[in-house]
Design a protein around this motif. Structure first.
Motif, mmCIF file in Angstrom:
data_model
loop_
_atom_site.group_PDB
_atom_site.id
_atom_site.type_symbol
_atom_site.label_atom_id
_atom_site.label_comp_id
_atom_site.label_asym_id
_atom_site.label_seq_id
_atom_site.Cartn_x
_atom_site.Cartn_y
_atom_site.Cartn_z
ATOM 1 N N MET A 152 3.178 12.716 24.524
ATOM 2 C CA MET A 152 4.611 11.968 25.308
ATOM 3 C C MET A 152 4.678 12.455 26.622
ATOM 4 N N HIS A 153 3.973 13.458 27.018
ATOM 5 C CA HIS A 153 4.411 13.674 28.772
ATOM 6 C C HIS A 153 2.373 14.505 29.115
ATOM 7 N N PRO A 154 2.248 14.315 30.321
ATOM 8 C CA PRO A 154 0.793 15.490 30.716
ATOM 9 C C PRO A 154 0.883 16.226 30.524
ATOM 10 N N GLN A 155 0.088 17.155 30.041
ATOM 11 C CA GLN A 155 -0.349 18.940 29.480
ATOM 12 C C GLN A 155 -1.119 19.250 30.947
ATOM 13 N N SER A 156 -0.827 20.162 31.084
ATOM 14 C CA SER A 156 -1.700 20.957 31.883
ATOM 15 C C SER A 156 -2.919 21.490 31.390
ATOM 16 N N GLN A 157 -3.915 22.085 32.396
ATOM 17 C CA GLN A 157 -5.053 22.746 31.393
ATOM 18 C C GLN A 157 -4.340 24.321 31.057
ATOM 19 N N MET A 158 -3.352 24.454 30.479
ATOM 20 C CA MET A 158 -3.555 25.668 29.477
ATOM 21 C C MET A 158 -3.387 24.867 28.264
ATOM 22 N N ASP A 159 -3.048 24.216 28.231
ATOM 23 C CA ASP A 159 -2.724 23.974 26.980
ATOM 24 C C ASP A 159 -3.370 23.969 25.799
ATOM 25 N N ASP A 160 -4.650 24.011 25.243
ATOM 26 C CA ASP A 160 -5.813 24.147 24.761
ATOM 27 C C ASP A 160 -5.596 25.632 24.046
ATOM 28 N N ARG A 161 -5.049 26.470 24.623
ATOM 29 C CA ARG A 161 -5.066 27.728 24.547
ATOM 30 C C ARG A 161 -3.722 28.114 23.349
ATOM 31 N N LEU A 162 -2.805 26.905 23.575
ATOM 32 C CA LEU A 162 -1.168 26.859 22.718
ATOM 33 C C LEU A 162 -2.122 26.727 21.444
ATOM 34 N N PRO A 163 -1.221 27.371 20.182
ATOM 35 C CA PRO A 163 -1.466 27.392 19.090
ATOM 36 C C PRO A 163 -0.835 25.910 18.484
ATOM 37 N N SER A 164 -1.451 25.583 17.890
ATOM 38 C CA SER A 164 -1.166 24.072 17.607
ATOM 39 C C SER A 164 0.353 23.602 16.451
ATOM 40 N N ARG A 165 0.901 25.230 16.126
ATOM 41 C CA ARG A 165 2.057 24.889 15.426
ATOM 42 C C ARG A 165 2.698 26.111 16.366
ATOM 43 N N PRO A 166 4.050 25.651 16.368
ATOM 44 C CA PRO A 166 4.955 26.939 17.294
ATOM 45 C C PRO A 166 5.030 28.166 16.243
ATOM 46 N N ALA A 167 5.355 29.239 17.394
ATOM 47 C CA ALA A 167 6.267 30.575 16.669
ATOM 48 C C ALA A 167 7.463 30.854 16.611
ATOM 49 N N GLY A 168 8.051 30.190 17.365
ATOM 50 C CA GLY A 168 9.536 30.650 17.367
ATOM 51 C C GLY A 168 10.033 29.312 18.047
ATOM 52 N N VAL A 169 11.371 29.976 18.349
ATOM 53 C CA VAL A 169 12.417 28.705 19.470
ATOM 54 C C VAL A 169 12.849 29.092 20.716
ATOM 55 N N LEU A 170 12.864 28.934 21.771
ATOM 56 C CA LEU A 170 13.767 28.982 23.099
ATOM 57 C C LEU A 170 14.631 28.211 23.781
ATOM 58 N N ILE A 171 15.599 28.622 23.485
ATOM 59 C CA ILE A 171 16.494 28.069 23.392
ATOM 60 C C ILE A 171 16.875 28.352 25.479
ATOM 61 N N LEU A 172 17.697 27.771 25.753
ATOM 62 C CA LEU A 172 17.916 27.460 27.568
ATOM 63 C C LEU A 172 19.269 27.183 27.466
ATOM 64 N N ALA A 175 2.441 23.813 30.259
ATOM 65 C CA ALA A 175 1.352 24.954 30.449
ATOM 66 C C ALA A 175 1.681 25.787 28.816
ATOM 67 N N ALA A 176 3.067 26.555 28.598
ATOM 68 C CA ALA A 176 3.551 26.911 27.662
ATOM 69 C C ALA A 176 4.462 26.775 26.222
ATOM 70 N N PHE A 177 5.081 25.852 26.701
ATOM 71 C CA PHE A 177 6.009 25.370 25.786
ATOM 72 C C PHE A 177 5.992 24.033 25.485
ATOM 73 N N ASP A 178 6.032 24.167 24.044
ATOM 74 C CA ASP A 178 6.259 22.675 23.684
ATOM 75 C C ASP A 178 7.649 22.568 23.722
ATOM 76 N N VAL A 179 8.147 21.441 24.981
ATOM 77 C CA VAL A 179 9.304 21.178 26.073
ATOM 78 C C VAL A 179 9.317 19.806 24.559
ATOM 79 N N VAL A 180 11.148 19.820 23.628
ATOM 80 C CA VAL A 180 11.889 19.372 22.638
ATOM 81 C C VAL A 180 12.256 17.512 24.009
ATOM 82 N N LEU A 181 12.040 17.155 24.939
ATOM 83 C CA LEU A 181 12.636 16.355 26.029
ATOM 84 C C LEU A 181 11.680 15.245 26.424
ATOM 85 N N PRO A 182 12.003 14.399 27.263
ATOM 86 C CA PRO A 182 11.299 13.552 27.728
ATOM 87 C C PRO A 182 11.565 13.829 29.375
ATOM 88 N N PRO A 183 9.572 13.095 29.591
ATOM 89 C CA PRO A 183 10.520 13.692 31.384
ATOM 90 C C PRO A 183 11.332 12.789 31.895
#
Length: 427
Positions: free
Chosen positions: A1-21, A109-117
């Motif tokens: 959906m959007h460009p990913q950083s080099q850290m993405d390959d270290r992230l789990p394939s499925r989310p472990a939780g949700v962070l709401i701002l 790089a750290a989150f699965d962002v639920v928005l378009p750029p």
């Protein structure tokens, strides 16, 4: 959906939780939706504390806010220190939407962002761009005046009454008011000057006021995934506060308005939307058209109506991100949501003006299946919301008093603050 950083390959394939701002009632309803699925929910906010009182908020934290220069670093450090890598990141308020969307490359790089750029999302978030895009797609929009300076405001030929709105929601006093009504040139001049001082003249939208109250207000509510709708339904925001152009809905009910689905799909499809979204419309009784008013790519005030009507958008979002199959669902008709404290005030105004029968008001309770804050197994937010609401009402009245005071020096010119007058009528 959007460009990913080099850290993405270290992230789990499925989310472990949700962070709401950020966010308030919509964030609370979304946290409850996730919590019912046993999903760990973290809340980070510099605004209202209401959602933090929910039993489903596993951890709550304050931060400098989305406008702080260190906001990205704060969240990345939070993920690193607390092991939140791969968590879904959801913006709960308008300032958070802009920040997250504009920072999507870094935050991914750290989150699965639920928005378009932002280069996509800005076309529905910034009202001038929204109305331009809607017009290009053949969708009806309110008459909007091209005014971007005090000089243009003074020279403008307007058809009153008009409404002044912020380009996009935020935390300024004008943005919190959401809309200011001006019934004549003098009132408009005062209101525009104040709004320009608050957020800058380039960010003030001047628009015709479409006649009618909440009975003509409708919404399309949905979850989109990578440019396509997953679940969607329509609702009527039957009552609101204030009653003619409210800054919050107070009674919302599921209705079948298929034309809204077609319009919203065309609009959101044009930006390949991704995530939760509400599109606001108003029926113009003068020609019967449904006019696009606003787009909220975040959990909205009456978000809890979806789950009560059988379309739990939060649970569906989690299922998609967890690799589960999402079943098609239709919202149950005659299902309603109510913000009781404010609805009592709104209904009182409508009843006293002859626009609502007492019998109809009491009958509206029969379909209520979701409340703005109260939930039997999560009672604390409902208890804390009363004093919080009282505080918000008090601060809005202080704002009205400030507007009235600013107008006193112009009384000889016939200037009056219609925002203050509206507030007085709705007390």
């Amino acid at each position: 959906m959007h460009p990913q950083s080099q850290m993405d390959d270290r992230l789990p394939s499925r989310p472990a939780g949700v962070l709401i701002l950020g966010g308030a009632h919509g964030t609370l309803a979304l946290a409850r939706s996730f919590g019912a699925q046993k999903v760990p929910v973290w809340l980070v906010s510099n605004d209202t504390p209401l959602p933090s009182f929910s039993r489903y908020a596993q951890r709550t934290m304050t931060w400098p806010g989305p406008d702080d220069g260190g906001a990205v670093a704060f969240l990345l450090d939070l993920a690193e220190v607390h092991g939140l890598g791969g968590f879904l990141l959801i913006a709960g308020g308008d300032p958070e939407v802009r920040f997250v969307s504009q920072s999507i490359d870094q935050l991914s790089a750290a989150f699965d962002v639920v928005l378009p750029p932002w280069q996509q999302l800005k076309w529905v978030c910034e009202k001038p761009l929204l109305y331009r895009r809607a017009g290009e797609l053949g969708l009806a929009v309110p008459l909007t005046y091209e005014i971007s300076s005090l000089e243009q405001a003074e020279a403008a030929e307007l058809r009153f009454p008009v409404i002044l709105k912020p380009n996009m929601g935020g935390r300024s006093r004008f943005a919190r008011a959401k809309a200011v009504l001006a019934s004549d040139k003098a009132a408009f001049s005062t209101a525009y000057t104040w709004a320009a001082e608050e957020i800058g003249s380039d960010n003030v939208v001047v628009q015709e006021m479409i006649p009618g109250g909440g009975e003509g207000q409708f919404s399309y509510a949905a979850l989109w995934n990578e440019g396509a709708p997953v679940a969607e339904f329509t609702a009527r925001r039957t009552r609101q506060y204030p009653v003619d152009f409210g800054y919050t809905s107070t009674f919302v009910e599921v209705v079948d308005e298929t034309q809204l689905i077609d319009a919203a799909r065309r609009l959101l499809g044009s930006i390949a939307h991704h995530g939760l979204v509400e599109v606001e419309f108003k029926r113009d009784a003068r020609d019967g058209s449904m006019k696009v008013l606003d787009v909220n790519p975040r959990p909205w005030t009456w978000f809890g109506l979806g789950a009560a009507a059988g379309v739990d958008l939060g649970a569906m979002l989690w299922a998609i991100k967890s690799g589960q199959t999402v079943r098609t669902a239709s919202a149950r008709p005659n299902t309603s949501w109510m913000y009781l404290v404010r609805d009592m005030v709104a209904a009182g105004r409508l009843i006293s003006s002859g626009r609502l029968a007492k019998r109809a008001y009491f009958s509206s309770f029969t379909g209520v299946r979701a409340w703005a804050t109260f939930q039997a197994n999560d009672p604390m937010p409902g208890l804390i919301d009363v004093p919080l609401t009282a505080w918000r009402v008090l601060t809005r009245r202080i704002l009205s008093a400030i507007l009235t005071w600013k107008c006193l020096g112009r009384r000889r010119d016939g200037v009056s603050s219609t925002a203050a007058e509206t507030d007085r009528r709705d007390r």
